[in-house]
Design an enzyme around this catalytic site. Structure first.
Site, PDB file in Angstrom:
ATOM      1  N   ASP A  18     -10.624 -39.016  19.687  1.00  0.00           N
ATOM      2  CA  ASP A  18     -10.203 -40.404  19.872  1.00  0.00           C
ATOM      3  C   ASP A  18      -9.096 -40.658  18.855  1.00  0.00           C
ATOM      4  O   ASP A  18      -9.362 -40.778  17.662  1.00  0.00           O
ATOM      5  CB  ASP A  18     -11.407 -41.336  19.639  1.00  0.00           C
ATOM      6  N   LYS A  80       0.374 -45.741  16.635  1.00  0.00           N
ATOM      7  CA  LYS A  80       0.123 -45.670  18.079  1.00  0.00           C
ATOM      8  C   LYS A  80       0.891 -46.764  18.834  1.00  0.00           C
ATOM      9  O   LYS A  80       1.154 -46.636  20.015  1.00  0.00           O
ATOM     10  CB  LYS A  80      -1.379 -45.814  18.319  1.00  0.00           C
ATOM     11  N   ASP A 201     -13.341 -52.626  25.835  1.00  0.00           N
ATOM     12  CA  ASP A 201     -12.960 -51.905  24.616  1.00  0.00           C
ATOM     13  C   ASP A 201     -11.989 -52.734  23.792  1.00  0.00           C
ATOM     14  O   ASP A 201     -10.812 -52.843  24.119  1.00  0.00           O
ATOM     15  CB  ASP A 201     -12.332 -50.554  24.999  1.00  0.00           C
TER      16      ASP A 201
HETATM   17 MG    MG Z   1     -10.366 -47.235  20.227  1.00  0.00          MG
END
Ligand code: MG
Ligand code: ADP
Length: 608
Positions: A18, A80, A201
């Site tokens: 992840d 990211k 999420d």
């Molecule tokens: Mg995450």
């Protein structure tokens, strides 16, 4: 000849990683489930932070996060948000980051540290290297392969950049996996949870919601929605503003970082307590003393939480479901520990969210399960994802013929036959668009290529098979092949840069808002194409068929009238009337030649 008994082959080891905006971690398959890999202190999370220390060391993870205050301009986080995007796209983003982001060649962003420039891929690779090292130390053996997760709505460029980062880190990325899908895997592993699940999420920087169907160990993503700019960081920001209000106005990176860290600490404490206090001493830069109640915090973040719920409603609708039809609600991401988030989601869905899997670890655990499937150790699971927006080809007149519809599961492949619109055309342009609107001008141009070497034939006769193939990583490959000659050309679409989730949403909303107008515009183009095809087909048929002179004359007259209407750019209604007139005449003649010639001319959509 005899063979000695072979020891069983050691299972191939593939990591599930992840790679988060805020935190990263790795897991491996273990027994029926998976286990996260921890460092010597027992900590699985590697903060996605890299510090380029002035003494020349490169520090990654927890130690780097601790140095954020000391070297705000040399400590990189939230990389990211930049990966796989253009400098122009991240410009706004960069103004909020304490480190410098500059535009380098090809309009790509670089992080400027002193006189060195770093690509987002290289920085992500440093994080992945740290995750890999932690994993190898925990496993006691080297690892070469991994499955890496990304938000469901990462586009091709972002997925490709993530793959590149893995390669830079010395890992072969076997698959890019959507985070919500991975999380669901972590929950559905025993296969006994058949039904429909909503995966919510909420991490540090991104929000994803997916609707999944789970049948007999098969996971199918029915729809996805979310927001790439919504997460716990935004909660921190709101608390940070309250802290900053007590300080003299400043743009000092040291102060901003300290406030950011203090705000996150306050927030985390408010997940467990009804009230939290903060004392922040910044020396000669000021001091803050603040108490925040959970009610105040909740009032501040309520609009953000509501935005996530709007996405949930949309995803459920896109899946063709109603809220009460959901069987399971799954929580993923550190920010789902905020009580208000859980409460509101529960109120909306009427379901008590699952919390059986640690929300911080679920994505990595699921990635490890998928990694094991890809390693060939587990063949019982299959995994499908969806594409976010329809993909299609521009046809004559500027309409878009959609080959792959939005929310189709991937990998997928569709082939349709097209033809030319002009006699003796030896090349066609294939222009690929993404979007829900009917006209090319309203969709997003993805790429363009040419198929040459067509046989010189009358319009409508060449048979060009166009295949759209979206692979498991969501990358599109378009191939065009002329059936007679075998002439072939293809393109792999790596869009210059993808859409932000807001843009995707806007395109969706636009398509609904403009549906009526688009329909009419599309109809006008289709009518025009049909009229042109009728004129051509009828003319050809007249040459071939031997008809009585008066009938020939009548057909010729109607054909000419239709041609005139076309030349005068007549509207759809007039063209339709002209076509109907011609059809009537050719129908009474009932000549196979005419009808077959017209049908032939109409058979395939025409590419420009
Ligand atoms: Mg995450
Ligand atoms: P990402 O997927 O973006 O890397 P994570 O899933 O690791 O993010 O979540 C990180 C976010 O979760 C951060 O904003 C962090 O502050 C938040 N978080 C972690 N623990 C808690 C908690 N107990 N209460 C509220 N927020 C939390």
């Amino acid at each position: 000849m005899t063979t000695a008994p072979q020891p069983p082959a050691a299972p191939r080891l593939v990591l599930g990683i992840d790679l988060g905006t805020t935190n990263s971690l790795a897991a491996v398959r273990a027994g029926k489930g998976a286990r996260v890999l921890r460092d010597r202190d027992g900590e699985p999370l590697v903060p996605s932070v890299v510090c380029f220390h002035p003494d020349g060391r490169t520090i990654v993870g927890r130690d780097a996060k601790a140095l954020r205050l000391d070297f705000p301009e040399r400590t990189v986080f939230s990389i990211k948000r930049l990966i796989g995007r253009s400098a122009a796209e991240v410009q706004q983003e960069a103004t909020r980051l304490p480190y410098r982001v500059v535009a380098a060649d090809r309009g790509l962003p670089r992080v400027q540290i002193g006189d060195q420039q770093w690509t987002p891929e290289a920085i992500s690779a440093l994080i992945l290297q740290q995750v890999k090292a932690t994993a190898e130390q925990a496993l006691g053996q080297p690892v070469r392969e991994a499955v890496v997760t990304v938000p469901a709505w990462f586009d091709d460029a972002q997925r490709q950049a993530t793959k590149d980062a893995a390669q830079l880190a010395g890992l072969e990325c076997l698959r890019i996996l959507n985070e919500p899908t991975a999380a669901a895997l972590a929950y559905g592993i025993d296969g006994s949870k058949d039904g429909t699940a909503l995966v919510y999420d909420l991490g540090g920087g991104t929000f994803d919601v997916s609707i999944l169907r789970i049948d007999d160990g098969v996971f199918r993503v029915l729809s996805t929605a979310g927001d790439t700019h919504l997460g716990g960081d935004d909660f921190d920001e709101l608390l940070g503003q309250r802290i900053l209000a007590q300080l003299p106005p400043t743009s000092d990176p040291y102060v901003l970082q300290a406030v950011r860290a203090a705000a996150e600490g306050l927030k985390i404490r408010l997940s467990d307590a009804d009230r939290a206090e903060l004392e922040l001493d910044l020396g000669d830069r000021g001091a803050v003393k603040l108490a925040v109640t959970r009610a105040e915090f909740e009032a501040a973040i309520a609009p953000l939480v509501q935005r996530t719920l709007d996405c949930v409603t949309r995803a459920v609708k896109d899946a063709g479901l109603q809220l009460h039809e959901l069987d399971d609600v799954v929580l993923v991401g550190g920010s789902t520990r905020v009580p208000l988030v859980r409460a509101r989601l529960q109120a909306l869905t009427g379901k008590v969210p699952h919390t059986g899997v640690d929300p911080d670890l679920a994505v990595a655990l699921g990635a490890a399960i998928q990694a094991d499937v890809l390693a060939g150790n587990d063949r019982s699971l299959l995994l499908l994802d969806v594409i976010p927006l329809s993909l299609g080809l521009e046809t004559l007149g500027g309409a878009v013929q959609k080959l792959i519809l939005r929310n189709s599961t991937i990998p997928t492949s569709v082939t349709e036959e097209f033809s030319t619109g002009v006699d003796n055309q030896t090349a066609v342009d294939l222009t690929i668009y993404q979007g829900e609107r009917e006209l090319a001008q309203d969709c997003r141009l993805l790429g363009r290529f040419q198929l040459r070497g067509l046989p010189a034939l009358p319009a409508g006769l060449p048979r060009i098979a166009v295949t759209f193939l979206v692979d498991a990583d969501g990358v599109l490959r378009v191939t065009a092949r002329e059936q007679r000659t075998g002439a072939q050309a293809s393109i792999q679409i790596v869009p210059t840069f993808g859409l932000t989730r807001d843009e995707v949403r806007k395109m969706m909303l636009d398509s609904i808002e403009h549906a009526q107008h688009d329909y009419l515009a599309r109809e006008a183009i289709d009518t025009r194409n049909k009229a042109e095809a009728m004129v051509r087909g009828t003319q050809k048929a007249l040459q071939m068929a031997e008809l009585p002179p008066d009938q020939t004359y009548a057909v010729q007259k109607a054909t000419k009238a239709l041609q005139k209407l076309l030349a005068a750019n007549a509207d759809a209604a007039a063209l339709k009337a002209g076509c109907d007139e011609l059809t009537k005449l050719t129908a009474t003649i009932a000549d196979d030649v005419i009808s077959s010639a017209v049908t032939k001319a109409l058979k395939a959509d025409e590419i420009r």
